[in-house]
Write an enzyme that holds these catalytic residues in place. Sequence first.
Site, PDB file in Angstrom:
ATOM      1  N   PRO A  61       2.025   3.934  -1.741  1.00  0.00           N
ATOM      2  CA  PRO A  61       1.806   4.385  -3.123  1.00  0.00           C
ATOM      3  C   PRO A  61       1.015   5.684  -3.156  1.00  0.00           C
ATOM      4  CG  PRO A  61       1.454   2.029  -2.978  1.00  0.00           C
ATOM      5  CD  PRO A  61       1.675   2.515  -1.565  1.00  0.00           C
ATOM      6  N   CYS A  62       1.494   6.618  -3.970  1.00  0.00           N
ATOM      7  CA  CYS A  62       0.961   7.982  -3.909  1.00  0.00           C
ATOM      8  C   CYS A  62      -0.146   8.254  -4.921  1.00  0.00           C
ATOM      9  CB  CYS A  62       2.098   8.980  -4.143  1.00  0.00           C
ATOM     10  SG  CYS A  62       2.846   8.848  -5.792  1.00  0.00           S
ATOM     11  N   GLN A  63      -0.446   7.301  -5.814  1.00  0.00           N
ATOM     12  CA  GLN A  63      -1.385   7.587  -6.898  1.00  0.00           C
ATOM     13  C   GLN A  63      -2.737   8.062  -6.399  1.00  0.00           C
ATOM     14  OE1 GLN A  63       0.559   4.964  -6.630  1.00  0.00           O
ATOM     15  NE2 GLN A  63       1.598   4.546  -8.561  1.00  0.00           N
ATOM     16  N   SER A 107      -2.283  11.747  -5.245  1.00  0.00           N
ATOM     17  CA  SER A 107      -1.722  12.740  -6.162  1.00  0.00           C
ATOM     18  C   SER A 107      -2.826  13.503  -6.885  1.00  0.00           C
ATOM     19  CB  SER A 107      -0.800  12.070  -7.189  1.00  0.00           C
ATOM     20  OG  SER A 107      -1.555  11.402  -8.175  1.00  0.00           O
TER      21      SER A 107
END
EC number: 2.1.1.37
Length: 421
Positions: free
Chosen positions: A117-119, A122
């Site tokens: 997951p990139c949250q 980011s």
Amino acid sequence: MKERKLTFIDLFAGCGGLSEGFLQSGYFEGLAHVEWELPMVETLRNRLISKWKHTDDEAKMRTVYFDIQKTEELINGNWTVETKKKFALKNHELIVNKGLKGLLNNEKVDIIIGGPPCQAYSIHGRATDKNSMRYDYRNFLFESFAKIVNEFKPKVFVFENVPGILTANPGGIPIKERIYDEFHKIGYKILTPSELNKGLFDCSEFQVPQNRKRVLIIGIKENSKFDLNDFYKKIFEKANKVNKKTVKDAIGHLPKIMPLPTPLKIEGKNVSHFSKKNNYDFHVARYHNVRDVKIFKRWVEEKMNYISHHEKVKFYEEMTSKKTLYSKYRSLEWEKQSYTIVAHLQKDGLMFIHPDSNQARSITVKEASLLMTFPDDFKFCGSNAICYKMIGNAVPVLFAKYISESIFEVINNKQKITNNK
């Protein structure tokens, strides 16, 4: 003699963007796909059955519904009572009892792929979190990825993520340094932290009608016969910076969905748009109130993407009687690439207004999926909001296909050279 397909495990598989690209290449067989959100798992299982001709039992066995942070249980099975309570009913008995080791049964894993997951990495996520995501557990999911790489020792791994991974700094230590150290510790070579920007790719150069930049961290064993740079070089060779696909190429063929003169309630649901001739699944407009329909129409007609930030803020305040510091609207344009499709689409589509002013709406799930190059026959499971989320979090299928073809070509070429010596 038929050539053996290379095998892969997909971690953080989502609804299967990476897996779909690897399978489409024809060079790979997916041994396991691990994902912890159930609608994504159901979507991927459905795809393995409908397209890739797995039986129901095979699809359930290979698509593992699980939290990768429980890495030891994922690998070895023998789940705790607590783990069984949460995950057992939706998983194959073999996985519950024997984990990935039982599923693979000593079968060789050639490649491990995945995009945590990139949250947490980011730039947007860090900007909107009061602690800049320093304490978000997702910063360290690469450790679970590394544990599984260490267990199954693939020839190559591919770790996909957002450009923000190049600058994320949780705990005051650059995440790219933490990742480098973690893989070095288990005997795998990746680009050094100072070189990692060489792994930055623009998906629009790979027939994806979308401006979407992503970082690929490719890893090989320290004593590998492969050259790490060969993989990156091969992928870049496939890039096409000139003939890019546009929004029109992707969604221009879809039936128009026009605003109703007055919103209606149909079967308990508010409906603002309708299409008489629409045989496409997931091509249904979300509900927009009368005010937003007017805003969307005017925004596109007056080409308001190009007005100043001050004018955009003033327009929002004029139309809604609310204050804001940010631009709230943005429309796609037929002859350009889409903006990056994001999971935020599950909440609203104000930044993804359809390019036809007469339709005066945001893009549909179907349109979002085509802009991510999911095939026309790909079926998603779950509510519209969940579908937007899984599409926004996915890897564009065509980009994944180019990656898979490149990796196969490097491996196959090296094997041919070795065999001919």
